[in-house]
Design a protein around this motif. Structure first.
Motif, PDB file in Angstrom:
ATOM      1  N   PRO A  18       8.133   2.345  11.959  1.00 12.71           N
ATOM      2  CA  PRO A  18       8.643   3.079  10.921  1.00 12.71           C
ATOM      3  C   PRO A  18       7.818   3.479   9.899  1.00 12.71           C
ATOM      4  CG  PRO A  18       9.186   0.405  11.085  1.00 12.71           C
ATOM      5  CD  PRO A  18       8.216   0.809  12.215  1.00 12.71           C
ATOM      6  N   MET A  20       7.819   5.602   6.089  1.00 14.08           N
ATOM      7  CA  MET A  20       8.572   6.323   4.697  1.00 14.08           C
ATOM      8  C   MET A  20       7.469   7.500   4.345  1.00 14.08           C
ATOM      9  SD  MET A  20       9.064   4.101   1.328  1.00 14.08           S
ATOM     10  CE  MET A  20       7.534   4.014   0.820  1.00 14.08           C
ATOM     11  N   MET A  47      16.227  11.459  10.938  1.00 13.18           N
ATOM     12  CA  MET A  47      15.194  11.151   9.818  1.00 13.18           C
ATOM     13  C   MET A  47      16.463  11.425   8.987  1.00 13.18           C
ATOM     14  SD  MET A  47      11.872  13.448   8.931  1.00 13.18           S
ATOM     15  CE  MET A  47      12.686  14.924   9.654  1.00 13.18           C
ATOM     16  N   ASP A  49      16.784  11.238   4.247  1.00  9.00           N
ATOM     17  CA  ASP A  49      16.163  11.255   2.936  1.00  9.00           C
ATOM     18  C   ASP A  49      17.051  10.185   1.933  1.00  9.00           C
ATOM     19  OD1 ASP A  49      14.603  13.294   3.936  1.00  9.00           O
ATOM     20  OD2 ASP A  49      15.673  14.810   2.740  1.00  9.00           O
ATOM     21  N   TYR A  50      16.191   9.703   0.916  1.00  9.07           N
ATOM     22  CA  TYR A  50      16.817   9.152  -0.162  1.00  9.07           C
ATOM     23  C   TYR A  50      15.991   9.562  -1.603  1.00  9.07           C
ATOM     24  CZ  TYR A  50      13.463   5.278   0.064  1.00  9.07           C
ATOM     25  OH  TYR A  50      12.070   4.750  -0.064  1.00  9.07           O
ATOM     26  N   ARG A  60      12.977   8.869   5.741  1.00 14.59           N
ATOM     27  CA  ARG A  60      12.599   7.561   6.514  1.00 14.59           C
ATOM     28  C   ARG A  60      12.654   7.984   7.982  1.00 14.59           C
ATOM     29  NH1 ARG A  60      15.382   2.235   4.222  1.00 14.59           N
ATOM     30  NH2 ARG A  60      14.090   1.462   6.043  1.00 14.59           N
ATOM     31  N   PRO A 154      -9.177   3.202   0.478  1.00 16.18           N
ATOM     32  CA  PRO A 154      -7.830   2.914   0.252  1.00 16.18           C
ATOM     33  C   PRO A 154      -7.423   1.899  -0.913  1.00 16.18           C
ATOM     34  CG  PRO A 154      -7.982   2.494   2.751  1.00 16.18           C
ATOM     35  CD  PRO A 154      -9.363   2.966   2.040  1.00 16.18           C
ATOM     36  N   THR A 155      -8.486   1.015  -0.861  1.00 12.37           N
ATOM     37  CA  THR A 155      -8.264  -0.168  -1.858  1.00 12.37           C
ATOM     38  C   THR A 155      -9.102   0.321  -3.507  1.00 12.37           C
ATOM     39  OG1 THR A 155     -10.387  -1.066  -1.248  1.00 12.37           O
ATOM     40  CG2 THR A 155      -8.413  -1.954  -0.247  1.00 12.37           C
ATOM     41  N   THR A 244       0.175   4.153  -5.157  1.00  8.00           N
ATOM     42  CA  THR A 244       1.066   3.323  -4.329  1.00  8.00           C
ATOM     43  C   THR A 244       2.538   3.896  -4.176  1.00  8.00           C
ATOM     44  OG1 THR A 244      -0.023   1.425  -5.366  1.00  8.00           O
ATOM     45  CG2 THR A 244       2.061   0.924  -4.269  1.00  8.00           C
ATOM     46  N   ASP A 245       2.909   4.365  -5.401  1.00  3.20           N
ATOM     47  CA  ASP A 245       4.429   4.962  -5.383  1.00  3.20           C
ATOM     48  C   ASP A 245       4.479   6.276  -4.802  1.00  3.20           C
ATOM     49  OD1 ASP A 245       5.277   2.532  -6.659  1.00  3.20           O
ATOM     50  OD2 ASP A 245       4.727   3.685  -8.529  1.00  3.20           O
ATOM     51  N   THR A 250       3.691   6.198   4.110  1.00  2.00           N
ATOM     52  CA  THR A 250       3.490   4.706   4.557  1.00  2.00           C
ATOM     53  C   THR A 250       3.990   4.305   5.872  1.00  2.00           C
ATOM     54  OG1 THR A 250       3.732   4.475   2.053  1.00  2.00           O
ATOM     55  CG2 THR A 250       3.766   2.550   3.139  1.00  2.00           C
ATOM     56  N   PHE A 252       4.457   1.270   8.679  1.00  2.00           N
ATOM     57  CA  PHE A 252       4.702  -0.309   8.592  1.00  2.00           C
ATOM     58  C   PHE A 252       4.400  -0.392  10.133  1.00  2.00           C
ATOM     59  CE2 PHE A 252       7.307   1.444   5.229  1.00  2.00           C
ATOM     60  CZ  PHE A 252       6.804   0.448   4.367  1.00  2.00           C
TER      61      PHE A 252
ATOM     62  N   VAL B  94      11.663  -3.181   9.582  1.00  2.00           N
ATOM     63  CA  VAL B  94      11.514  -2.214   8.394  1.00  2.00           C
ATOM     64  C   VAL B  94      12.823  -1.166   8.547  1.00  2.00           C
ATOM     65  CG1 VAL B  94      10.005  -0.776   7.356  1.00  2.00           C
ATOM     66  CG2 VAL B  94       9.326  -2.862   8.162  1.00  2.00           C
ATOM     67  N   GLU B  95      12.840  -0.588   9.583  1.00  2.00           N
ATOM     68  CA  GLU B  95      13.767   0.574   9.607  1.00  2.00           C
ATOM     69  C   GLU B  95      15.180   0.030   9.291  1.00  2.00           C
ATOM     70  OE1 GLU B  95      12.024  -0.638  11.955  1.00  2.00           O
ATOM     71  OE2 GLU B  95      12.891  -0.665  13.880  1.00  2.00           O
ATOM     72  N   ASP B  99      17.196   1.308   1.346  1.00  2.96           N
ATOM     73  CA  ASP B  99      16.242   2.270   1.064  1.00  2.96           C
ATOM     74  C   ASP B  99      15.753   1.439  -0.280  1.00  2.96           C
ATOM     75  OD1 ASP B  99      17.031   4.083   2.747  1.00  2.96           O
ATOM     76  OD2 ASP B  99      18.498   5.043   1.491  1.00  2.96           O
ATOM     77  N   LEU B 106       5.916  -2.577  -1.128  1.00  7.07           N
ATOM     78  CA  LEU B 106       4.368  -2.026  -1.677  1.00  7.07           C
ATOM     79  C   LEU B 106       3.299  -2.879  -2.238  1.00  7.07           C
ATOM     80  CD1 LEU B 106       6.125   1.565  -2.444  1.00  7.07           C
ATOM     81  CD2 LEU B 106       4.884   0.785  -0.259  1.00  7.07           C
ATOM     82  N   ASP B 114      -3.119  -4.104   0.373  1.00  7.56           N
ATOM     83  CA  ASP B 114      -4.240  -3.502   0.947  1.00  7.56           C
ATOM     84  C   ASP B 114      -5.303  -4.522   1.324  1.00  7.56           C
ATOM     85  OD1 ASP B 114      -4.483  -3.627  -1.527  1.00  7.56           O
ATOM     86  OD2 ASP B 114      -5.052  -1.265  -1.739  1.00  7.56           O
ATOM     87  N   ARG B 115      -5.447  -5.492   0.587  1.00 10.24           N
ATOM     88  CA  ARG B 115      -6.738  -6.252   0.753  1.00 10.24           C
ATOM     89  C   ARG B 115      -6.392  -7.517   1.477  1.00 10.24           C
ATOM     90  NH1 ARG B 115     -10.311  -6.882  -4.591  1.00 10.24           N
ATOM     91  NH2 ARG B 115     -11.877  -7.439  -2.967  1.00 10.24           N
ATOM     92  N   ASN B 184       5.615  -7.482   6.152  1.00 10.40           N
ATOM     93  CA  ASN B 184       6.891  -6.678   5.971  1.00 10.40           C
ATOM     94  C   ASN B 184       8.275  -7.428   5.552  1.00 10.40           C
ATOM     95  OD1 ASN B 184       5.304  -4.253   6.749  1.00 10.40           O
ATOM     96  ND2 ASN B 184       5.503  -4.537   9.075  1.00 10.40           N
ATOM     97  N   ARG B 241       8.072  -6.083  -9.731  1.00 11.03           N
ATOM     98  CA  ARG B 241       7.245  -5.894  -8.550  1.00 11.03           C
ATOM     99  C   ARG B 241       6.337  -6.980  -8.856  1.00 11.03           C
ATOM    100  NH1 ARG B 241       6.429   0.418  -8.178  1.00 11.03           N
ATOM    101  NH2 ARG B 241       4.678  -0.230  -6.517  1.00 11.03           N
TER     102      ARG B 241
END
Lengths: 271, 271, 271, 271
Positions: A18, A20, A47, A49-50, A60, A154-155, A244-245, A250, A252, B94-95, B99, B106, B114-115, B184, B241
């Motif tokens: 999956p 996003m 596929m 959208d949202y 998705r 990435p981190t 992140t956002d 992204t 999974f 996840v799928e 939404d 995240l 991520d770590r 996940n 979050r």
């Protein structure tokens, strides 16, 4: 001015994975479309959208075993003007900020306001409030950090970038955003297309770019700590608290990005 | 069961200092109120509420020079039952997640997914998916981390907590949330009242508490990595979050917290 | 200028009667408060607020057997200026309107756009688009309808008002809104305080007032078909598609309004 | 069960005419898609989607001079089960209803709760609260109104339908919705695909259908006053207060609907 832009992106996966994706243009650019924006999936898997909490279009989709190619190609109107400079835009006292702007003063995954507060106040506490203070932050970030594609990680956070003094456009944005927030100036992360319109052609593969916006004088204004000069032809895709956002994809699971081609160019009239 | 709860909190400031406070109960508890929830400010400065993007009630107020006391005292109905256990709640692929739940997969300021991904998968990849996997994460966190009030640090993240093995309820929550997200399983941070109803009286000053919720079987479920056993009488104040989004107060300037008293007790009927 | 405003409202009920009240000021006025806005209930029954889909603060409360008095008294900053005239504000083609504005082109309970379309186009189709067209609609409504408190009727719609040529401020607003929408000009209903600041004192009990806003030139602008001249000191309470969405109180049962006193006055400085 | 559905719709226009279309499936059906839902415009003019305040996908497009054809064809999973009956679902006292449900108790363009309240209470005030009361309303509406395509009229309201006793599925829905709201049962209008799966084939051109949902026992439940029996294969497109909010297309100008073909059928497996 018309700009034609798009991409072809390829993911490989051994098992269905999956995903996003934020691979649409931002709704604020919808009205300028002169051809539809459409993401074509090959194979033609479902596929949809949202719209996320920040107003971005998210898609998705599941990368099937055997992989997936996503393609887009569209044409959109653009002012053709470089980023607007508004040096008279004032900094609002925190108590005057709109309610929904406050979240962009808080820390986030890659913007550790709690760790960079002292640095920010000692460096920029004496700069004039408002536009000049943001520009001082952008100047500092632009000078302090060395650009290099191989510095991407990435981190990597704003704190890391401040310490290591190396990064890519995303890191420039995170550091400048964090310093702005520390100074009580709301700042949000932006990602999108940015070509070489109006500048010398860039001899490197096109990529998406990252910049940021600050809230001054009752409006959001574009800044770019990586380039630190007004540019033409930004096409916003997504905004958020940080990378992140607004990740373009992204996944999974274990999908691998194996192809990536982005284009964005002025459409030149033929005579 | 009726619970009476509230607080008296005092801030000192030399100059007027804007503040954002999450000192109301969460709207999901509004219907159970048997006396109004009201924040009384002394002095009686202007204060107003808004609802943030996570559905929490936020109050905006400026601490005047000379300081500010905020007081609340209310009574609310409660089931009187301990946290519900739902071991049959399945983990959604996840799928299949809604939404608006995806954002809780995240990373965030104090939850570096991520770590900690490799750690999470190596420890919990073989645990049965769903409730059992979350319980394994909570058990691990509860065992791995030593509780102590003096371990609190505003910049402490899930990664830090994992390395240092010390923390307060907020750190337990951040670590468990991060590990869930890595697997996940959507997880969100909660803060609110939690007294000693149904347990031996606690010989320590009352404080607000932090716990978390995971999304399994189409609903959110309460877990508490600090206590790791069902408790009675949680009164939710805010969700987000991580602790960034739910700080009881965020001040923009140099206000000092100088008084803090929280109470939450079962109202016992007189005969 | 400072304005002090508020009310005392009394409901009688034989049995507990749930009520939804829009008796707060609109969040857009929150920042101007110099004393808190607070609704005091006597007796002190539970009451809580939420924000509706239009951004209004709604309070939920149950009128107990024996009745309920709601009181408010607050002071708020005001520009002290009359309604702004912006004759240069252009009318947007429908395709240029923002997405979230479109709903204010549609019909609603008291605004039958489907019945008044022909009337609107025949009367205003030749008026210059934009501000002048709205002013023509307001002039027409102001002339066409005779004001009288005794003309009020809960079921009266724009169509009824157009036929009967009699109404109260709410009816003037509904008719003008409907005609604007028919001409593809987004229009929304407003309710709030409007005193006699800057005009000859009115020899009638104070009431809340109704006016409307239209979307021209990228912004919402205030118009008032009842008074048809710029006024000072409007304090917005709620906005919506029409009076259905902004009723000061909606009771679900047999509560009776038995007391009603509203005040709104400029606070005059003492020397 | 898999259902294949879609449409071909044609509009003619002499001049470019903006349109708002609700021709997508509702986001609640997104996860069941086994082929993408996509609206194809011929010619390929720009078109984009947004999500309205009720959560519906709306498409904005301009019908060019010369006309526009919109086509869709997709396959979606369905439970294959008839509408669920939940006679034990209780009616909530108004004070227990969630905040965001209250709007579905209010009047709207085609649902004059203020005019039908006495009728509702005299007819249904003695019916048992909850599911049975809704069923009594549906039974009454189904009996009271004669179905006929030629009874359709764009301005027809619940009041009109009650008086004239004639209507189409939209009118059945409006009347039943209004009566439910009068009895303090939240009700909302639904539109979408409804084929003849599980019933005798219908010898009439396929159209979209209208039904409604009521809020009982903490959830929304489907009712259909036109057919008054459980049906298989509803595919929701849009929900709202009434037909105003869910019109399949709203045109702002003189476009004419000149072609209309809808299909929705069970996909039968080949052996």
């Amino acid at each position: 001015m018309l700009i034609r832009a798009g991409y072809q992106i390829r993911y490989e996966a051994d098992t269905p994975t999956p995903m996003m994706a934020m691979l649409s243009i931002h709704p604020s650019r919808h009205k300028g479309l002169v051809t539809p924006h459409r993401i074509v999936a090959t194979p033609d898997v479902p596929m949809y959208d949202y719209v996320d909490a920040y107003g971005n279009v998210c898609s998705r989709v599941t990368v099937p075993a055997g992989g997936l190619t996503l393609t887009s190609d569209f044409t959109v109107e653009d002012s053709g003007l470089p980023d607007t400079l508004t040096p008279e835009a004032v900094q609002h006292p925190v108590e005057d900020l709109p309610d929904d702007v406050l979240i962009f003063l808080l820390g986030s995954r890659y913007c550790e306001t709690d760790r960079l507060g002292d640095t920010a106040w000692s460096r920029f506490g004496h700069a004039p409030a408002g536009w000049a203070r943001v520009q001082a932050i952008v100047d500092f970030t632009h000078e302090h950090v060395e650009f290099g594609y191989h510095y991407a990680r990435p981190t990597k956070t704003a704190w890391d970038t401040h310490q290591e003094r190396q990064g890519v456009c995303r890191d420039f944005a995170h550091l400048a955003i964090t310093l702005c927030r520390c100074m009580n100036i709301p700042a949000r992360y932006c990602t999108g297309y940015l070509g070489d319109i109006g500048i010398a052609p860039v001899d490197a593969p096109m990529d998406f770019s990252a910049w940021f916006e600050v809230y001054l004088g009752g409006a959001w204004h574009t800044f770019d700590a990586r380039h630190n000069r007004p540019r033409i032809g930004r096409i916003l895709m997504a905004r958020g608290r940080d990378a992140t956002d607004t990740a373009l994809t992204t996944t999974f699971g274990a999908a691998q990005l194996t192809g990536f081609d982005v284009h964005t160019d002025e459409v030149l009239a033929l005579d």
